[in-house]
Design an enzyme around this catalytic site. Structure first.
Site, PDB file in Angstrom:
ATOM      1  N   ASN A   6       0.823  -1.211   0.000  1.00 30.11           N
ATOM      2  CA  ASN A   6       0.000   0.000   0.000  1.00 30.11           C
ATOM      3  C   ASN A   6       0.845   1.244   0.000  1.00 30.11           C
ATOM      4  OD1 ASN A   6      -0.321   1.884   2.520  1.00 30.11           O
ATOM      5  ND2 ASN A   6       0.144  -0.143   3.350  1.00 30.11           N
TER       6      ASN A   6
ATOM      7  N   ILE B   1      -0.875   4.450   0.809  1.00 26.88           N
ATOM      8  CA  ILE B   1      -1.989   5.349   1.116  1.00 26.88           C
ATOM      9  C   ILE B   1      -1.451   6.772   1.249  1.00 26.88           C
ATOM     10  CG2 ILE B   1      -3.872   5.835   2.739  1.00 26.88           C
ATOM     11  CD1 ILE B   1      -4.114   3.106   1.328  1.00 26.88           C
TER      12      ILE B   1
ATOM     13  N   LEU C  34      -0.718   8.368   4.215  1.00 28.48           N
ATOM     14  CA  LEU C  34      -1.217   9.065   5.407  1.00 28.48           C
ATOM     15  C   LEU C  34      -2.430   9.959   5.142  1.00 28.48           C
ATOM     16  CD1 LEU C  34       2.027  10.111   7.334  1.00 28.48           C
ATOM     17  CD2 LEU C  34       0.507   8.191   7.769  1.00 28.48           C
TER      18      LEU C  34
ATOM     19  N   ASN D  38       4.101   7.377  14.763  1.00 32.08           N
ATOM     20  CA  ASN D  38       4.399   6.704  13.505  1.00 32.08           C
ATOM     21  C   ASN D  38       5.592   7.401  12.881  1.00 32.08           C
ATOM     22  OD1 ASN D  38       4.523   5.633  10.979  1.00 32.08           O
ATOM     23  ND2 ASN D  38       2.481   6.271  10.333  1.00 32.08           N
TER      24      ASN D  38
ATOM     25  N   CYS E 235       6.415   5.589   8.471  1.00 32.88           N
ATOM     26  CA  CYS E 235       5.597   5.431   7.276  1.00 32.88           C
ATOM     27  C   CYS E 235       6.475   5.635   6.039  1.00 32.88           C
ATOM     28  CB  CYS E 235       4.466   6.439   7.269  1.00 32.88           C
ATOM     29  SG  CYS E 235       3.453   6.270   5.806  1.00 32.88           S
TER      30      CYS E 235
END
Ligand SMILES: Cc1cc2nc3c(=O)[nH]c(=O)nc-3n(C[C@H](O)[C@H](O)[C@H](O)COP(=O)(O)OP(=O)(O)OC[C@H]3O[C@@H](n4cnc5c(N)ncnc54)[C@H](O)[C@@H]3O)c2cc1C
Ligand SMILES: Cc1cc2nc3c(=O)[nH]c(=O)nc-3n(C[C@H](O)[C@H](O)[C@H](O)COP(=O)(O)OP(=O)(O)OC[C@H]3O[C@@H](n4cnc5c(N)ncnc54)[C@H](O)[C@@H]3O)c2cc1C
Ligand SMILES: Cc1cc2nc3c(=O)[nH]c(=O)nc-3n(C[C@H](O)[C@H](O)[C@H](O)COP(=O)(O)O)c2cc1C
Ligand SMILES: Cc1cc2nc3c(=O)[nH]c(=O)nc-3n(C[C@H](O)[C@H](O)[C@H](O)COP(=O)(O)O)c2cc1C
Ligand code: FES
Ligand code: FES
Lengths: 306, 273, 306, 273
Positions: A72, A74, A76, A130, A133
């Site tokens: 993936n 995405i 964030l 996080n 990422c």
């Protein structure tokens, strides 16, 4: 035959009725799955990473299936902290278990600002940083691969909040133990691992990467052995609790992480396939304990190396 | 909104019908009364095609027909890759793990006076069958169906439409049945014939077809609702994987989730890339 | 319709009739699969890593299946260089394609000794330096994670032999590009990537790791996206050819690596499941080229970023 | 050696028989004349149970019977995990991708005078059926079969042995059939009865059983051949995954490959860990 099994766990003051939680980014804000089952049966909920400003996320395609995995990018995508506090938190009334809010930023200052704003929110039980990422160009990778940066970030965030802090580690490093120790030294109350593994799929007909963002993060059962290995290494090297994740689908998978040293486990990608998997895992953990005569699941934490 | 979404569920549904249709498609009937009860045309289900971890994800399929009384839902699908290949092996009597109904149903159908065109390319015609039934149920009679495919084997069956008394025009790229060319050519002709703007077009099919249909409708000032396809992981709004870029009236571009805000969108909002 | 497709490739002077080879450790000494098909149809054969002394390998269990993957801790079991030269090479008469010999050692001196001994062997077309086997305690990981060590090793081995040198990289690093550049700077003629990803599986009934050696290396389709990503990054950063591997099963998989920048591809784990896969891949590559009007497969190398 | 190994091959074999046996086992018959032609008792085939990547590897199964004339090989298997679960779903008429014959056959059978005991624990009895047929074919009549299992449902069928006129004794741990206890108890008794050392024992089953059998035989000075199990990746000797520790006469310990040097070994060589 049915003995009482204690599944409860206290991680850095976050009291959970059981060690099964949901992984950030795979459970929205805990609201999308309310229709499928009683989310309050989980140990805790970790919400999608929040940033200071709204983020649209990366151009599609954002996901592609790989062998036993999901890649993936995405990026964030999230509505930003203002919307989260104003619109999302009030909707969380029906969630009575601890809510752990994942935060992400491009700079240390951003994390600090997010942390101090969330500090005042009663519904927030802890913060997950996080730092790993792989889908954000700025920040992202830098934080997660430098022990020094991780320690600095953790120290700064701790100053901004009295909430327990969980640092989420990236697997895309030579030595995850070094990063884990840096987070611990910086005052992290717990660690989450692992985030996704950097990967890519190429569309051979189009002769270019499938994902709009080219690279993405690999998750799902494919990465489970990588995650178990890292939990095993990190949990032996630090004194703070570890939340294990990466490809967990069943109670047996969860037990692998617990025995490798995780105090709690998070279900990510598998939520998409089997939304009630977390409940099945809780049941399965209980069953295992009953069958094996384990009265308290805490006995199993790290038992494969203890 | 929450109330509506609460209807989503995950069930093990028994297969009551599984037929090969033409050379490329399969018709799958499932006994799933809980889902059938609230299902709407335009929505979809997410099927776990394999019990193993490869393929990993569920696969989305639109409702082809919804029979609330019998508690039976049907999908019409094409064998595209491994998931649908495995799906095609299931037999009547077997059970499938499905989630649904997902996405928004199509609910702009009250304007009884309007002329409706249902445009389907390839297996994209499938949701048009459920939509035709729904429109007919609502009393709408001014319906035309335009179906296209590369060749006649890849046209979806006409019977659902015919049994409702709805006229079907077909286009095949190789001319093996109906008009030789693109189904969007038929759309253009149809819209020219109408000469009126109180017409509504629903379209589903390959992206290029949808893009062409959107442009034709825009030029004619006709509203066009497109059913968009996207790679999906969760199907319920949690993963943000199925992003589609849309542009609002002020020209502001954002991403929406095909599985939740869609799969049907006003074609004028879609940013075609 | 059938046009002539040129599949041949020259990597550092190793002339291959096509870009499909076998990965070290998954094809024995090229002799175990002789019964299944004509091995001479391959581009080249890479044999199991050879060390100075005979190595028994790690205690069993040495392999365990994981989702779409295979975790192994063979531990470089091999008969040693003496036996290899005396007993194995003479048996290789029936192999007429280039034989690439993988060598591994605990110290630079060992690599140098192996290289100089193999330098004199006519049957050997090139050397692959396995610096990245995660199953050996000494050496192994250290070499592969330190750019400095990799450069030093490469320089030393180059002095000991005139054979082309392929350095095989480990994925268990923060920045594989840095290591790749070090190998190139040290004079490597080509790079192989990736070796296996460090992993672990725990047997929850026994409450201990399944593998006798506890940790192992993850291979197979599960790691393919990780490998493609690394080939993409490395091949853009160095001027020497890259041999791509990691989970290749089909021609489409092989094309992903080629388009990501690999000049050749190696089949590893999948040999175990489908021993004739390399042949199917060669056929598939040819078919793809014909369909897409590609006259020379070299046109496709790195085409996803060029 | 190479000549012998050349016989290994990979074929798509059609299923001619697939029966559930008792509550736990399946009998699978495959038309594979090329493999049947050279197959020997004690060897095995490697089956690709699933078409997907999960489970990834082939699964090894011993020959249960070999019919060279009809070109049919059979295996008897237990559903243990996902591979065998998927395998059990195949129907007569389907094709399976198999590799074989793999491993060394059992070839020490010429000593006609010897008394042979075939010892099988659970589904480990399967290769004993092929072995009994082979021994019988070679003219050997002094054969006894000892089968053990936790309960009677898990005993393999006796019919192959009975039809050869071979006596079968059974032991079940719960006493549901035959002697109540371990089959190795029967072995001990049998060897005591014989009072002679020119006896040969073949054993296959769980490791603990093999270990016990090995010890009993060693104490009696009787030769025991064990068929060893191991997790296997390639099955052909290429991966070194199926390592087994053995000790030669000089006490030197090395690893051998169960798939290539075995699966049958002299129990005295095996290092039981
Ligand atoms: C809301 C929605 C409704 C749908 N309704 C139908 C329907 O009624 N009938 C029908 O036949 N199909 C429908 N589809 C498409 C269907 O989901 C895909 O064909 C299916 O997922 C392919 O799975 P596979 O495992 O066979 O193919 P894969 O092996 O996964 O892929 C084969 C090829 O199809 C592409 N693909 C995979 N998944 C999708 C996807 N979700 N959308 C588009 N392409 C994809 C891949 O990129 C690849 O090129 C719908 C899709 C969506 C999003
Ligand atoms: C030479 C040889 C001959 C065999 N012959 C037979 C036979 O005739 N009939 C029969 O029923 N079985 C036989 N086996 C065992 C059989 O291969 C395993 O039961 C089978 O591979 C299990 O696959 P699965 O996918 O169902 O189980 P998995 O899901 O892979 O595993 C289920 C459990 O079985 C264990 N297991 C997996 N593979 C093996 C293996 N190769 N050996 C032992 N345990 C394993 C796992 O560790 C796990 O505990 C043989 C094994 C070998 C090595
Ligand atoms: C679609 C998707 C989105 C994710 N988003 C986030 C995120 O926003 N923040 C974060 O810390 N991790 C995110 N992750 C990583 C997961 O939380 C988890 O660490 C990882 O997926 C491994 O677990 P799994 O294999 O069970 O999915 C995301 C993962 C997926 C698959
Ligand atoms: C059983 C096994 C043994 C291996 N042994 C070696 C080895 O001796 N030397 C080496 O350089 N790589 C070795 N490898 C790594 C492979 O050559 C290859 O780099 C890796 O498996 C990734 O490719 P794959 O996914 O196609 O298997 C081994 C891999 C496996 C699965
Ligand atoms: S598929 Fe997950 S949000 Fe749409
Ligand atoms: S299973 Fe590969 S060597 Fe035996």
């Amino acid at each position: 035959m049915s003995i009482e099994v204690d599944l409860s766990i206290d991680i850095a003051g976050i009291k959970m009725q059981n060690p099964v939680i949901t992984a950030s980014g795979t459970f929205g804000f805990g609201l999308d799955y309310l229709h499928y089952y009683d989310v309050n049966k989980l140990g805790a909920v970790v919400v999608k990473s929040i940033t200071k400003n709204k983020r649209e996320g990366n151009p599609p395609p954002r996901i592609i299936e790989t062998p036993a995995g999901l890649l993936n990018s995405i990026g964030l995508a999230n509505p930003g902290i203002d919307f989260f506090i104003k619109e999302v938190i009030p909707q969380m009334d029906s969630i009575r278990i601890p809510v752990i809010v994942s935060i992400a930023g491009d700079e240390i200052e951003e994390y600090v600002e997010l942390a101090s704003r969330l500090d005042k929110q009663d519904r927030v039980a802890a913060l997950e940083l996080n730092i790993s990422c792989p889908n954000v160009k700025k920040g992202g990778l830098e934080f997660s691969t430098s022990a020094e940066q991780v320690e600095k970030l953790t120290v700064s965030v701790r100053k901004a909040t009295s909430l327990p802090i969980i640092v989420k580690l990236s697997p895309n490093v030579t030595d995850i133990v070094e990063i884990a120790q840096a987070a611990a030294a910086g005052g992290a109350h717990a660690l989450s691992l692992i985030n996704t593994v950097l990967g890519m799929v190429i569309d051979v007909k189009m002769r270019k990467p499938v994902l709009g963002n080219k690279k993405g993060g690999l998750a799902g059962p494919a990465i489970r052995p990588i995650a178990v290995r890292m939990v095993w290494d990190v949990s032996q090297a630090v004194d703070i609790p570890v939340i294990g994740m990466g490809g967990i689908c069943t109670a047996e998978d969860a037990l692998q992480f617990i025995m490798a040293g995780a105090s709690a486990v998070a279900v990510g990608t598998w939520n998409f396939v089997n939304p009630t998997a977390p409940l099945d895992i809780i049941d399965g953990l209980k069953e295992f304990c009953i069958k094996e005569g384990v009265k308290d699941i805490k006995e199993l934490i790290g038992c494969s190396w203890k | 909104m929450l109330k509506k979404e609460r209807r989503k569920m995950r069930v093990r549904a028994q297969i009551v019908e599984h037929l090969k249709i033409g050379r490329a498609y399969y018709l799958l009937g499932l006994h799933a009364p809980e889902i059938a009860r609230t299902a709407e045309a335009g929505q979809f289900i997410n099927i776990r095609c394999a019990e193993t971890l490869d393929p990993l994800l569920r696969r989305p399929f639109s409702f082809y027909s919804i029979d609330r009384d019998a508690g039976i839902i049907k999908i019409l699908y094409e064998v595209k890759g491994r998931g649908t290949e495995i799906l095609s092996k299931y037999k009547v009597g077997d059970f499938l793990d499905i989630m649904g109904p997902l996405g928004r149903g199509i609910d702009e159908l009250d304007n009884g006076g309007i002329q409706v065109i249902l445009l389907g390319g390839g297996v994209g015609g499938a949701p048009m069958a459920a939509l035709a039934e729904k429109l007919h149920e609502c009393g709408m009679r001014a319906i035309r169906v335009l179906l296209g495919a590369s060749t006649m084997d890849r046209l979806i069956p006409f019977d659902v439409f015919k049994s409702l008394g709805i006229e079907v025009s077909a286009a095949t790229e190789d001319g093996s049945l109906g008009y030789k060319g693109f189904v969007t050519d038929l759309l253009k002709k149809q819209l020219e014939k109408f000469e009126r703007k109180d017409c509504l077009v629903y379209a589903c099919g390959p992206k290029e077809m949808l893009k062409a249909a959107a442009e034709i409708c825009r030029n004619k000032g006709v509203k066009c609702i497109v059913l968009m396809d996207a790679l999906m992981a969760c199907g319920v709004g949690a993963c943000q994987g199925c992003a589609l870029k849309v542009r609002d009236e002020d020209g502001v571009e954002t991403y929406v989730r095909v599985c939740t805000e869609g799969p049907n969108f006003d074609a004028r909002e879609v940013v075609w890339e």
